[in-house]
Structures are given as C-alpha cells and as structure tokens.
Motif scaffolding. Structure first.
Motif, short mmCIF file in Angstrom:
data_model
loop_
_atom_site.label_atom_id
_atom_site.label_comp_id
_atom_site.label_asym_id
_atom_site.label_seq_id
_atom_site.Cartn_x
_atom_site.Cartn_y
_atom_site.Cartn_z
N ILE A 202 0.84 -1.21 0.00
CA ILE A 202 0.00 0.00 0.00
C ILE A 202 0.87 1.25 0.00
N SER B 293 0.87 4.07 -2.80
CA SER B 293 0.52 5.44 -2.41
C SER B 293 1.54 6.45 -2.92
N THR B 294 2.79 6.03 -3.09
CA THR B 294 3.79 6.97 -3.62
C THR B 294 3.52 7.30 -5.08
N MET C 119 0.72 8.15 -6.16
CA MET C 119 -0.28 9.22 -6.16
C MET C 119 0.31 10.58 -5.82
#
Length: 300
Positions: A131, A135-136, A138
């Motif tokens: 996750i 997330s990086t 985004m």
C-alpha cells in the motif's frame, strides 16, 4: 360409335427457381469487409497523419514552413544536416542515452528484487508495504521538487547535471515495482518449490528461475522507463537548465525557438530525430511489451 381421344399427359409444372442467396451473402461479406477496414484505415490515418505533417514540414524551406502549404516546393534534406551541425546536438544525444540507459538499468536492478519480495515472501506488514508503494504513485513529483532540489544542490552539489535524476532510480520505482509484482504473481509457485528442493537459495532462484520467466514483464517495465527518461522534459529543466553541456534532446529542442521567431522546419527535423530511437525500439520490442502489459493484470 363414339371415339374417345386420349390426350398426352401434360408435363409437371416446375416451380420457379428461387434466386440464389450466394450473391447476397457475397455482397454482405464485401460490405462487412469495407466497414471493418474503413474504421481501421480511419484510425491509422488519425495516428499517421501527424507524423506525415511533421516530416513534410521538416523538408520545407523556412519561408514555406507553416505557411499553409501541405507539400514542399523543394525537398530541403539539408535541414537534417543543419540540425546535426547545431552546436551541442550530439552532446544532447549522448546525455539522453546516458540518462535513459542508466535510468532503465538502475530501475530494473532495484525494482525486480523488491517486486519479487512483495510477490513471493510471506512476512508481517507485506500488504502495508505494498500500500505504501502504491501510495507513492499518487504523489506528483512537483510536490517535492523544491526540497529535493535543495538537497541535491546544497548538500551534494550536483545541480547542473543529470545525476539528481539518475541516482534516485537506483532505489526503486513505485510504478515499476507494481507492474513487476503483478507479473510475478502469474508464475506458478511450483517452479519456486522445485528450485528450493534442488538447493537454490532466494537469490539464485531469482536469477535462475524468476528473471528468465519474467522477461516479458521486465521488458515492458524497461520500455516504460526508457520512454519516460528519453521524453522527460521537466527533470532536465529543473536540474540541468543552467548547464547546456548536460541538456537532453527533449530539453535541447527548446533552443530552436527564439524570442521572436521559430525555425519550424528545423524544429520538425529535430523532432523526428528525437522520436526515431523510441519508434525503432518499440517496433522491435512491441511483442514483449504487449505480452508483458497483458499478463501484469492476470492475477492480483
């Protein structure tokens, strides 16, 4: 005596022959072929015509380029020679090759082991790590460009070079890790178990079993990263703008535009020379690229 005349039996009346359905079926097949290929031809023209326009403009004179003429009055092949003789053009080629080549190599060397660990190892926090990697993706690079520039310029004194763009790729790329993990999940675990039975460690299993079987996925990631580095304009503008010796082709194209005019014929010729390596690489590697992209989403 009454004579009875017997008439010959009349021939049976045959029903009128029905028109054959073969011509109608043939006509339907022809119309279907035209409809399907008309859409294909229209789509092909939609993608090819911009390249044709760029090519025709690249061989026009400076006065005719962007004048509304669609066909050159004379073919000025010397435009390509003039582009090659532009001061620094060959240096831009060298810098682009170094940036794209090292960036792709560092990304693969750092992303393949991480993707293998996230796909095959069972450890606490594995989902959380995945996750965090996703997330990086985004986070836009523009958000951290100021602090990153200060670190590379003030702490490492590497401003004016491409190393601030190349070195971070040695620590993995989130998008590449995600694609490689999805591809590695499609490899049956029986191969890994057989390698362990034969005494292979994790590193040897990765190099002897996983990497050969994951060639399509690795090729797709390599192409993605190579295209990204080759076409990158934002990064060289931030770190290499003050040093013309470190410019790449994508940033060097800006030099063909002046404050009051643009040499469109030379700009289009340079654009074709910049696009040529990307087109050639994709042409020879498209099979592995399509196969790798297709199989990355088979299993989640």
């Amino acid at each position: 005596m009454t004579t009875t005349t017997l008439s010959a039996p009349s021939a049976p009346v045959r029903p009128a022959a029905r028109p054959s359905s073969a011509p109608a079926a043939r006509r339907k097949a022809v119309l279907h072929w035209i409809a399907v290929h008309a859409v294909a031809v229209a789509a092909a023209l939609f993608f090819v015509l911009p390249f044709v326009f760029v090519f025709l403009t690249s061989v026009m004179s400076d006065s005719q380029a962007m004048s509304g003429d669609l066909w050159p009055d004379a073919w000025h092949w010397s435009n390509y020679t003039e582009v090659f003789n532009t001061p620094g053009f060959l240096d831009w080629w060298r810098n682009s090759l170094i940036y794209a080549g090292l960036g792709t190599a560092f990304t693969l060397l750092s992303s393949v082991p991480v993707a293998y660990a996230l796909a095959r190892f069972r450890f606490r926090g594995r989902r959380t790590a995945m996750i965090l990697v996703i997330s990086t993706m985004m986070l836009p690079p523009q958000v951290v460009v100021v602090p990153m520039y200060l670190v590379w310029a003030q702490q490492f004194h590497l401003s004016g070079s491409l190393w601030p763009l190349i070195i971070p790729m040695a620590f993995g790329d989130a998008y590449s890790i995600f694609l490689l993990r999805q591809f590695l999940l499609t490899i049956p675990k029986e191969y890994l178990e057989s390698a362990k039975v034969d005494g292979c460690g994790e590193l040897r299993t990765l190099l002897r079993i996983i990497v050969p079987m994951a060639k399509p996925g690795i090729a797709a990631v390599a192409l993605f990263q190579f295209f990204y580095c080759w076409n990158d304009y934002f990064g060289p503008q931030i770190y290499a703008a003050q040093n013309p010796g470190a410019w790449t082709l994508s940033y060097g194209l800006e030099s063909f535009k002046s404050a009051h005019s643009v040499n469109w014929n030379l700009t289009m010729a340079a654009t074709l020379l910049v696009m040529a390596p990307v087109i050639i690489v994709f042409f020879f590697a498209q099979k592995a690229f399509v196969e790798g992209v297709t199989l990355t989403g088979v299993k989640g």
